[in-house]
Scaffold this motif. Structure first.
Motif, PDB file in Angstrom:
ATOM      1  N   ALA A  19      -3.864  -5.365  10.252  1.00  0.00           N
ATOM      2  CA  ALA A  19      -5.053  -5.426  11.108  1.00  0.00           C
ATOM      3  C   ALA A  19      -5.884  -6.681  10.792  1.00  0.00           C
ATOM      4  N   VAL A  20      -6.643  -7.115  11.772  1.00  0.00           N
ATOM      5  CA  VAL A  20      -7.496  -8.304  11.602  1.00  0.00           C
ATOM      6  C   VAL A  20      -8.684  -7.953  10.719  1.00  0.00           C
ATOM      7  N   VAL A  21      -8.980  -8.830   9.741  1.00  0.00           N
ATOM      8  CA  VAL A  21     -10.162  -8.658   8.900  1.00  0.00           C
ATOM      9  C   VAL A  21     -11.307  -9.407   9.572  1.00  0.00           C
ATOM     10  N   ARG A  22     -12.272  -8.628  10.029  1.00  0.00           N
ATOM     11  CA  ARG A  22     -13.389  -9.207  10.794  1.00  0.00           C
ATOM     12  C   ARG A  22     -14.648  -9.117   9.944  1.00  0.00           C
ATOM     13  N   VAL A  23     -15.336 -10.295   9.780  1.00  0.00           N
ATOM     14  CA  VAL A  23     -16.536 -10.375   8.935  1.00  0.00           C
ATOM     15  C   VAL A  23     -17.720 -10.731   9.816  1.00  0.00           C
ATOM     16  N   LEU A  24     -18.820  -9.988   9.653  1.00  0.00           N
ATOM     17  CA  LEU A  24     -20.066 -10.266  10.372  1.00  0.00           C
ATOM     18  C   LEU A  24     -21.022 -10.995   9.431  1.00  0.00           C
ATOM     19  N   PHE A  25     -21.545 -12.194   9.901  1.00  0.00           N
ATOM     20  CA  PHE A  25     -22.507 -12.949   9.078  1.00  0.00           C
ATOM     21  C   PHE A  25     -23.754 -13.158   9.909  1.00  0.00           C
ATOM     22  N   ALA A  26     -24.937 -12.767   9.339  1.00  0.00           N
ATOM     23  CA  ALA A  26     -26.226 -12.897  10.041  1.00  0.00           C
ATOM     24  C   ALA A  26     -27.130 -13.810   9.226  1.00  0.00           C
ATOM     25  N   ASP A  27     -27.624 -14.863   9.899  1.00  0.00           N
ATOM     26  CA  ASP A  27     -28.538 -15.802   9.236  1.00  0.00           C
ATOM     27  C   ASP A  27     -29.277 -16.545  10.343  1.00  0.00           C
ATOM     28  N   ASP A  28     -30.587 -16.783  10.169  1.00  0.00           N
ATOM     29  CA  ASP A  28     -31.366 -17.438  11.212  1.00  0.00           C
ATOM     30  C   ASP A  28     -31.235 -18.959  11.168  1.00  0.00           C
ATOM     31  N   GLU A  29     -30.515 -19.519  10.158  1.00  0.00           N
ATOM     32  CA  GLU A  29     -30.308 -20.960  10.081  1.00  0.00           C
ATOM     33  C   GLU A  29     -28.961 -21.304  10.700  1.00  0.00           C
ATOM     34  N   ALA A  30     -28.956 -22.107  11.743  1.00  0.00           N
ATOM     35  CA  ALA A  30     -27.726 -22.443  12.474  1.00  0.00           C
ATOM     36  C   ALA A  30     -26.739 -23.186  11.581  1.00  0.00           C
ATOM     37  N   GLY A  31     -27.236 -24.101  10.720  1.00  0.00           N
ATOM     38  CA  GLY A  31     -26.349 -24.872   9.862  1.00  0.00           C
ATOM     39  C   GLY A  31     -25.597 -23.957   8.891  1.00  0.00           C
ATOM     40  N   THR A  32     -26.335 -23.008   8.326  1.00  0.00           N
ATOM     41  CA  THR A  32     -25.693 -22.092   7.376  1.00  0.00           C
ATOM     42  C   THR A  32     -24.632 -21.248   8.081  1.00  0.00           C
ATOM     43  N   ARG A  33     -24.937 -20.821   9.328  1.00  0.00           N
ATOM     44  CA  ARG A  33     -23.961 -20.025  10.069  1.00  0.00           C
ATOM     45  C   ARG A  33     -22.690 -20.834  10.293  1.00  0.00           C
ATOM     46  N   THR A  34     -22.855 -22.149  10.635  1.00  0.00           N
ATOM     47  CA  THR A  34     -21.694 -22.978  10.914  1.00  0.00           C
ATOM     48  C   THR A  34     -20.834 -23.139   9.668  1.00  0.00           C
ATOM     49  N   LEU A  35     -21.478 -23.430   8.538  1.00  0.00           N
ATOM     50  CA  LEU A  35     -20.727 -23.592   7.295  1.00  0.00           C
ATOM     51  C   LEU A  35     -20.020 -22.286   6.884  1.00  0.00           C
ATOM     52  N   MET A  36     -20.711 -21.167   7.040  1.00  0.00           N
ATOM     53  CA  MET A  36     -20.126 -19.891   6.652  1.00  0.00           C
ATOM     54  C   MET A  36     -18.905 -19.568   7.528  1.00  0.00           C
ATOM     55  N   ARG A  37     -19.009 -19.853   8.852  1.00  0.00           N
ATOM     56  CA  ARG A  37     -17.871 -19.567   9.725  1.00  0.00           C
ATOM     57  C   ARG A  37     -16.668 -20.388   9.311  1.00  0.00           C
ATOM     58  N   ALA A  38     -16.931 -21.668   8.981  1.00  0.00           N
ATOM     59  CA  ALA A  38     -15.800 -22.521   8.580  1.00  0.00           C
ATOM     60  C   ALA A  38     -15.168 -22.025   7.290  1.00  0.00           C
ATOM     61  N   ALA A  39     -16.026 -21.631   6.352  1.00  0.00           N
ATOM     62  CA  ALA A  39     -15.500 -21.175   5.072  1.00  0.00           C
ATOM     63  C   ALA A  39     -14.686 -19.888   5.220  1.00  0.00           C
ATOM     64  N   LEU A  40     -15.182 -18.973   6.016  1.00  0.00           N
ATOM     65  CA  LEU A  40     -14.480 -17.677   6.165  1.00  0.00           C
ATOM     66  C   LEU A  40     -13.200 -17.828   6.983  1.00  0.00           C
TER      67      LEU A  40
END
Length: 747
Positions: A19-40
């Motif tokens: 099954a697909v491992v799906r991770v939810l990340f919530a943060d109000d800083e757009a830059g942090t969201r972008t970096l986290m998506r790339a890392a995950l």
């Protein structure tokens, strides 16, 4: 981002079943969201991003996620509140990681209180992030598997009908499990922490501690059964115990207590069934013994019957023939044939019941004289036979014969009177006087008749001069037996007509035997022979079956008539006669009223209570009974009133002199009047002239039979005769009695 700015490359733990491992990340800083998506994504994970807490809750609601990463400081709903709501919604296993720039103890404590699994401090060390995420996912998988295993174990335990108890070596209850429906559940809940001696009865304490001791020695205990008195009733249990694995030095025991109430009930039912079967087998053996006794025992005297005598005789002959030549000369067998002198007058004067009592007394006296090692049997009537085996069988038999004669000379008490009897005895010795075992009874019988010819009350040894008649009888009975087995006997049929209109009344089945050596043998010769040698029963069965089959065949051709057969006194003593008669009628689809049984006057009148019962059952069956040869025997008018006969047959000896003897005419007239007064139909046999026919009609005789009417004929000639007779009668030729006055009494 780390000091070198590199994102982690460590792959995350693959979820189970692909099954697909799906991770939810919530943060109000757009830059942090972008970096986290790339890392995950570099870890092989599917990522959902949310700009605030509200979006995070909506995204989780729309599809399930394997992990949630939450920034603490977000507008409207902060990370703590989102964590609290997600934990309530997703349960205790979902990994929720707080991402925060706060590293004080209070913030960390608050994150755990809200339900966070772990936390990551900003700025994020991206090199470590992959390891943290992978570790959390592996831990999540392990917890899910553990949770599933616990659920399976719980389900299994709930499904088990058994009580499971964990104890230590001292008998202390550690854990107890019972099915939800178990009456003992509330009792078991109070057991953990208590010892066996504190919670159980003395008997259960002893049993449980013995099981613990046995299990400590061998690793497993044998089953022990006990009973508990519960609110729902008594229940039976079986306790077995095993040592718990992985205990180390601390002994733990798992006890399984299984409810065996149904098994005990089944065992009880099986035991009861086994007992019933045992009793049934005993009853069956007794019944078989009784049947065996009845098959080989004379019911009147209690002595062995003819069948048993023949069996014992053959055994003795085989035993003697098997001896070595050196000792065979000392092995001899004597046969004594005993017949009472003057017994018939007792039956004629005092009745059959008195005669039976005399026969029982004779058997008692003979049994007191004959040795236990010898054989004593009753052949029937007043005939008895004794077998003696000894080196001096000849002289022993003569001495025994003299003692028997003396014993039977003593008076017999009959109806308050003292009557004297004597007997005639014939003796034959094997192999001195006769070497053929098959002829021994016939030779002894011949010697007995020689004793009667010299006046009776004598014991006569057999000699060769007596063999002619005995040999002839043996050969003839063997030929008769073979003819019966081959179906070589035949039935002829003699018609009967009513005396008024000449209509066909019925037919009498007459047995005929023709043999290659002996020629045509009259019934007056072979019927007594059959009775003497025990063939009359089989012959009677054959006549009944053959007559019924022929009557059914004629009915199928449209010839509706009735048949009369003759029954002997011997047949009346057969206990299954009525059932065999019923079966034959049913087998051939015949109405019982189409069958008539003719029984001689003597046999009809001189019968025991058992034979009288047989006559009553035959009449109840619907079969007609006819008194045959009336006038030649002894009739009691009192008995004549109560017998179930519907017909009386005048003996031919009265018909012969009917036209020339006033006495014969007077006797016939008296018989007819007596019969009609008792509402019995009258048949005259032996009608051989027109003059006899006229006299019988004038006297009121109802049915006529004889050569003047028709001779006995084979079955295939009967339809032609009947057709010719009826046609002639309708045409008014001389076979008709229509022109003659008179009447026929109707019954």
């Amino acid at each position: 981002m780390s000091g070198d700015g590199q994102l982690p490359a460590t792959p995350a733990q693959a979820p189970p079943n692909g099954a697909v491992v799906r991770v939810l990340f919530a943060d109000d800083e757009a830059g942090t969201r972008t970096l986290m998506r790339a890392a995950l994504r570099k870890l092989g994970l599917d990522v959902t991003l949310a700009a605030d807490g509200r979006e995070a809750l909506d995204a989780f609601q729309q599809q399930p996620h394997t992990m949630v990463l939450l920034d603490v400081d977000m507008p409207e709903l902060d990370g703590y509140e989102v964590c609290r709501r997600l934990r309530r919604q997703a349960g205790p296993l979902l990994p929720i990681v707080m991402v925060t720039g706060r590293d004080d103890v209070a913030s960390v404590q608050r994150a755990y209180e809200c339900g966070a699994t772990d936390f990551i401090v900003k700025p994020i060390n991206w090199s470590i992030l992959g390891h943290r995420v992978s570790h959390l996912l592996r831990n999540y998988d392990m917890q899910r598997e553990l949770h599933a295993a616990e659920a399976r174990t719980k389900a299994i335990l709930q499904a088990l009908p058994d009580l499971l108890i964990e104890l230590d070596a001292d008998g202390r209850f550690i854990e107890c499990h019972a099915p939800a429906s178990e009456d003992l559940a509330h009792h078991l809940q109070a057991l953990p922490g208590r010892t066996v001696s504190e919670a159980l009865s003395p008997k259960l304490i002893e049993m449980t501690m013995a099981a613990i001791a046995e299990t400590a020695r061998t690793g497993r205990s044998t089953g022990r059964q006990y009973r508990l008195h519960l609110p729902g009733g008594d229940r039976w249990f079986e306790l077995s115990m095993a040592r718990k694995a992985g205990d180390g030095d601390v002994a733990r025991f798992i006890a399984l207590s299984r409810d065996i109430t149904e098994r005990k009930a089944a065992e009880s039912r099986i035991g009861q069934l086994a007992e019933s079967l045992h009793i049934a087998n005993i009853d069956l053996r007794r019944a078989n013994d009784e049947l065996q006794r009845q098959a080989f025992q004379d019911p009147l005297s209690g002595l062995p019957n003819r069948a048993m005598l023949n069996s014992r005789l053959q055994q003795a002959l085989r035993r003697i023939s098997a001896l070595p030549a050196a000792t065979a000369q000392d092995a001899k067998l004597a046969v004594l044939f005993i017949d009472l002198d003057g017994f018939k007058p007792i039956n004629d004067s005092f009745g059959h019941a008195a005669g039976d009592e005399v026969l029982r007394e004779v058997a008692k006296r003979l049994r007191a004289i004959v040795r236990e090692s010898d054989v004593l049997a009753r052949l029937g009537g007043d005939e008895f036979v004794a077998l003696i085996e000894s080196p001096e069988a000849g002289s022993d038999a003569l001495r025994l014969g003299a003692r028997i004669i003396d014993a039977l000379k003593r008076p017999f008490a009959v109806m308050d009177q003292k009557l004297a009897l004597s007997c005639s005895i014939g003796v034959v010795v094997y192999p001195d006087q006769e070497r053929s075992g098959d002829r021994l009874l016939a030779c002894a019988d011949a010697a007995m008749y020689a004793a009667k010819r010299i006046g009776g009350s004598a014991c006569v040894p057999y000699d060769a001069g007596m063999s002619d008649d005995g040999t002839e009888q043996v050969l003839m009975q063997q030929a008769l037996r073979e003819s019966l087995e081959r179906g070589a006997l035949t039935l002829f049929y003699q018609p009967k007509v009513d005396s008024v209109r000449g209509r066909i009344y019925g037919l009498e089945a007459l047995l005929r035997w023709q043999h290659d050596r002996f020629g045509i043998v009259p019934p007056s010769v072979f019927i007594p022979l059959a009775e003497r040698f025990g063939l009359i029963g089989a012959i009677g069965d054959w006549v009944l079956e053959e007559a019924c089959a022929q009557l059914a065949a004629w009915h199928a051709q449209g010839l509706h008539t009735r048949i009369a057969i003759n029954l002997s006194a011997h047949q009346l003593r057969q206990p299954d006669l009525v059932e065999r008669m019923r079966a034959a009628l049913r087998r051939h689809g015949l109405h019982p009223g189409r069958l008539t049984c003719e029984i001689t006057e003597s046999a009809m009148m001189e019968n025991s209570a058992e034979e009288r019962g047989t006559l009553d059952r035959i009449a109840a069956l619907g079969v007609r009974l006819s008194i045959d040869d009336f006038g030649t025997g002894y009739s009691s008018l009192a008995q004549l009133r109560h017998i179930p006969a519907r017909q009386l047959k005048i003996d031919r000896s009265f018909v012969v002199d009917l036209t020339v003897s006033a006495e014969a005419r007077a006797v016939v007239e008296a018989i007819v009047q007596l019969a009609h007064a008792l509402r019995l139909e009258v048949v005259a046999e032996g009608v051989e002239s027109e003059e006899q026919l006229q006299v019988l009609r004038d006297l009121g005789c109802d049915v006529l039979q004889g050569f003047h009417v028709a001779s006995p004929m084979p079955a295939d000639e009967v339809p032609v005769w009947m057709s010719t007779r009826e046609n002639a009668r309708r045409e008014g030729v001389d076979t008709s009695f229509d022109s003659l006055p008179g009447h026929m009494t109707q019954f």
